[in-house]
Design an enzyme around this catalytic site. Structure first.
Site, mmCIF file in Angstrom:
data_model
loop_
_atom_site.group_PDB
_atom_site.id
_atom_site.type_symbol
_atom_site.label_atom_id
_atom_site.label_comp_id
_atom_site.label_asym_id
_atom_site.label_seq_id
_atom_site.Cartn_x
_atom_site.Cartn_y
_atom_site.Cartn_z
ATOM 1 N N HIS A 110 0.888 -0.940 0.189
ATOM 2 C CA HIS A 110 -0.295 0.329 0.054
ATOM 3 C C HIS A 110 0.566 1.575 -0.136
ATOM 4 O O HIS A 110 0.150 1.844 -0.164
ATOM 5 C CB HIS A 110 -0.972 0.255 1.366
ATOM 6 C CG HIS A 110 -2.535 -0.876 0.580
ATOM 7 N ND1 HIS A 110 -3.382 -0.631 0.542
ATOM 8 C CD2 HIS A 110 -2.768 -2.360 1.214
ATOM 9 C CE1 HIS A 110 -4.029 -1.418 0.425
ATOM 10 N NE2 HIS A 110 -3.664 -2.152 0.832
ATOM 11 N N GLY A 178 3.198 -4.683 8.430
ATOM 12 C CA GLY A 178 5.010 -4.285 8.770
ATOM 13 C C GLY A 178 4.902 -2.415 8.700
ATOM 14 O O GLY A 178 5.391 -1.760 9.110
ATOM 15 N N GLY A 179 4.986 -2.211 7.688
ATOM 16 C CA GLY A 179 4.550 -0.827 7.093
ATOM 17 C C GLY A 179 3.224 0.213 7.938
ATOM 18 O O GLY A 179 3.052 1.207 8.219
ATOM 19 N N TYR A 471 0.741 8.362 4.471
ATOM 20 C CA TYR A 471 -0.082 8.795 3.382
ATOM 21 C C TYR A 471 1.686 8.994 1.900
ATOM 22 O O TYR A 471 1.623 10.373 1.347
ATOM 23 C CB TYR A 471 -0.500 10.011 3.379
ATOM 24 C CG TYR A 471 -2.143 9.751 3.913
ATOM 25 C CD1 TYR A 471 -2.466 7.719 3.994
ATOM 26 C CD2 TYR A 471 -2.918 10.458 4.435
ATOM 27 C CE1 TYR A 471 -3.401 7.394 4.480
ATOM 28 C CE2 TYR A 471 -4.035 9.907 5.385
ATOM 29 C CZ TYR A 471 -4.027 8.229 5.390
ATOM 30 O OH TYR A 471 -5.320 7.906 6.156
#
Length: 530
Positions: A110, A178-179, A471
């Site tokens: 993502h 994870g992110g 973002y």
């Protein structure tokens, strides 16, 4: 005879040396992977060599969420390693480093700018999606979650174990842990419980030398940095240990639309005054978007208010009637449901959708899109909102904004408690989002998004104009793939991390002084002058 043999040996030695020099680094890298892993946990099936086969392409695309990045750079991407065991992660780090290859780490795909799977220098993708185990300890209200598990999988596992526990993370079920966690992911429990990193109590990380570290062995400074500073600058996050939070058996949600013709601008202005001051059990997101008007071919703005309350409808109605009567909430707008079902509501699934959908992992990219972010410290005046509406209505593309309220516990957690700095003083965070269908429209769409962002500039935070790391937005500053210029890094770093950037650079200098873990927006290894 001896001389002839020694000459022959010399010739053979030179040819061997030449062969090792000319052998592609990708071959050396893959040989190294096999050498550094054991037959008990074979890595062969986890390696996808970059070629034009459908097998490789499907491996690349399965966790590529933005259509802007669906073409692999075959000249630079050498392989994808879909690690199935910790030793595969360790080997990938060591072998990439020893062969001078950049590594990009992908857990859910993502990354809004594709930095977890794109580079313009020779690189490999370390894909974590197979490492997805989750263990929930109900009695101690804790869980371990591996980096490749999705939020949907985590929420399902928690709910299966207990209907009274939850985790304050995001509303998109396919996001990788994870992110999401390392960047300071947030969701609709933010005002009550803070964000992901506020509940991380341990982690497993593979460092630049391929060592597996936990909180005790990595030290508190590195543990601080990976909670909100992004894991990708410091190592490979293997798993997180998290504290779970309590939720009631019954939550109430609602979704109410207010178009401009129904006074949407006035209602949104009032929302700005109250949303961060409401009881922390109540989270109301406001989402202005382009919608069809009452007349054919006419467009308008509809502000959609999504809310979640940790309690029953009666209590919610009392709060709304007292603090936000302008919304005109009616009892029939409200639905009572379990915490797990609220995750379907937030994802806009129709009522009655089975919760098993939270376990789905899409294998194809969605739309072409671009996102940006802002933090707002004082209410945007009505004329400012009207300028934003005018701009939105001029675009051909589908565009929306999300206003996510702050306040509550976010005002009480110090900005230095974790690397994630955006705490007290914010009324709300904005996400801007634009989608389009045709690759040929990408250039003009990115230009429109910049224009939209410029219109908002007078009304948002400044010096620096802050941005949310998760973002990801290349426009706030970036370096080329192979370099990390410190001055440029300070530009984007100060927007993402504010006053925490100096400490993050110190930690980077200590644990990755040669800057192996880098990307276009990574943290530079510099001992900052305090």
């Amino acid at each position: 005879m001896k001389e002839a043999l020694s000459v022959l040996c010399l010739v053979l030695l030179v040819s061997v040396l030449e062969a090792s020099v000319t052998k592609p680094i990708s071959e050396n890298f893959i040989e190294c992977l096999r050498y550094r892993t054991s037959p008990e946990n074979p890595i062969t099936d986890a390696i996808f060599v970059a070629d034009n086969t459908t097998t490789f392409l499907s491996s690349y695309l399965s966790y590529t969420k933005n259509k802007r990045f669906t073409s692999p750079n075959y000249k630079k991407l050498l392989a994808i390693v879909t690690a199935k065991h910790v030793s595969h992660v360790q080997a990938t780090v060591v072998c990439a480093k020893s062969n001078g290859i950049q590594i990009r780490i992908r857990s859910g795909g993502h990354d809004y700018e594709g930095l977890s799977y794109m580079s313009s220098v020779p690189f490999v993708i370390l894909d974590m999606f197979n490492l997805r185990s989750i263990t929930v300890d109900v009695s101690n209200k804790k869980a371990w979650i591996q980096a490749g598990a999705t939020l949907g999988e985590l929420y399902t596992k928690i709910s299966d174990a207990s209907k009274m526990l939850a985790f304050p993370a995001g509303v998109c079920a396919t996001v990788g842990a994870g992110g999401h966690i390392s960047g300071g992911g947030y969701g609709n429990l933010m005002r009550k419980y803070g964000i992901t990193v506020d509940h991380v109590i341990d982690a497993q990380l593979i460092d630049v030398n391929g060592k597996l570290l936990n909180r005790a062995t990595m030290g508190e400074d590195l543990f601080w940095a990976i909670r909100g500073g992004g894991g990708g600058s410091f190592g490979v996050i293997l798993s997180w240990k998290i504290n779970l939070v309590e939720v009631p058996k019954t939550l109430t949600v609602f979704k109410v639309n207010k178009t401009l013709e129904q006074g949407g601008t006035d209602v949104l202005y009032k929302w700005q005054l109250v949303a961060a001051k409401l009881p922390e059990d109540l989270f109301i997101r406001a989402m202005p978007q382009v919608a069809n008007g009452t007349r054919r071919g006419q467009k308008t703005i509809a502000v959609v208010f999504y809310a979640q309350f940790l309690g029953p409808t009666d209590k919610l109605m009392a709060i709304m009637n007292k603090s936000f009567p302008e919304l005109g909430l009616k009892r029939e707008d409200c639905q009572e449901m379990s915490w797990l079902n609220t995750t379907l509501f937030w994802a806009d699934y129709p009522a009655g959708t089975p919760t098993s959908i939270l376990l789905d992992r899409p294998s194809n990219p969605g739309d072409f899109f671009k996102s940006k972010s802002d933090y707002v410290k004082k209410p945007i005046p009505k004329e400012g909102l009207e300028k934003l509406w005018k701009t939105m209505l001029e675009f051909d593309n589908f565009v929306w904004m999300q206003f996510n309220p702050y306040g509550g516990v976010m005002d009480r957690i110090p900005s230095t408690a974790t690397a994630f700095p955006h705490r007290k003083g914010n009324l709300f965070k904005i996400q801007y989002f634009m989608t389009w269908l045709d690759a040929n429209a990408t250039k003009s769409s990115l230009s429109q998004m910049k224009e939209f962002h410029e219109v908002a500039e007078p009304y948002v935070s400044s010096n620096p104009r802050a941005a949310f790391f998760n973002y990801r937005d290349i426009d706030v500053g970036s370096n080329p793939s192979g370099n990390t210029n410190v001055d440029e890094a300070r530009i984007y770093g100060s927007k993402y991390f504010l006053g925490n950037l100096k400490r993050l650079m110190d930690v980077k200098a200590k644990y990755d002084p040669e800057n192996f873990f880098k990307n276009e927006q990574s943290i530079p290894p510099v001992r900052a002058l305090h």
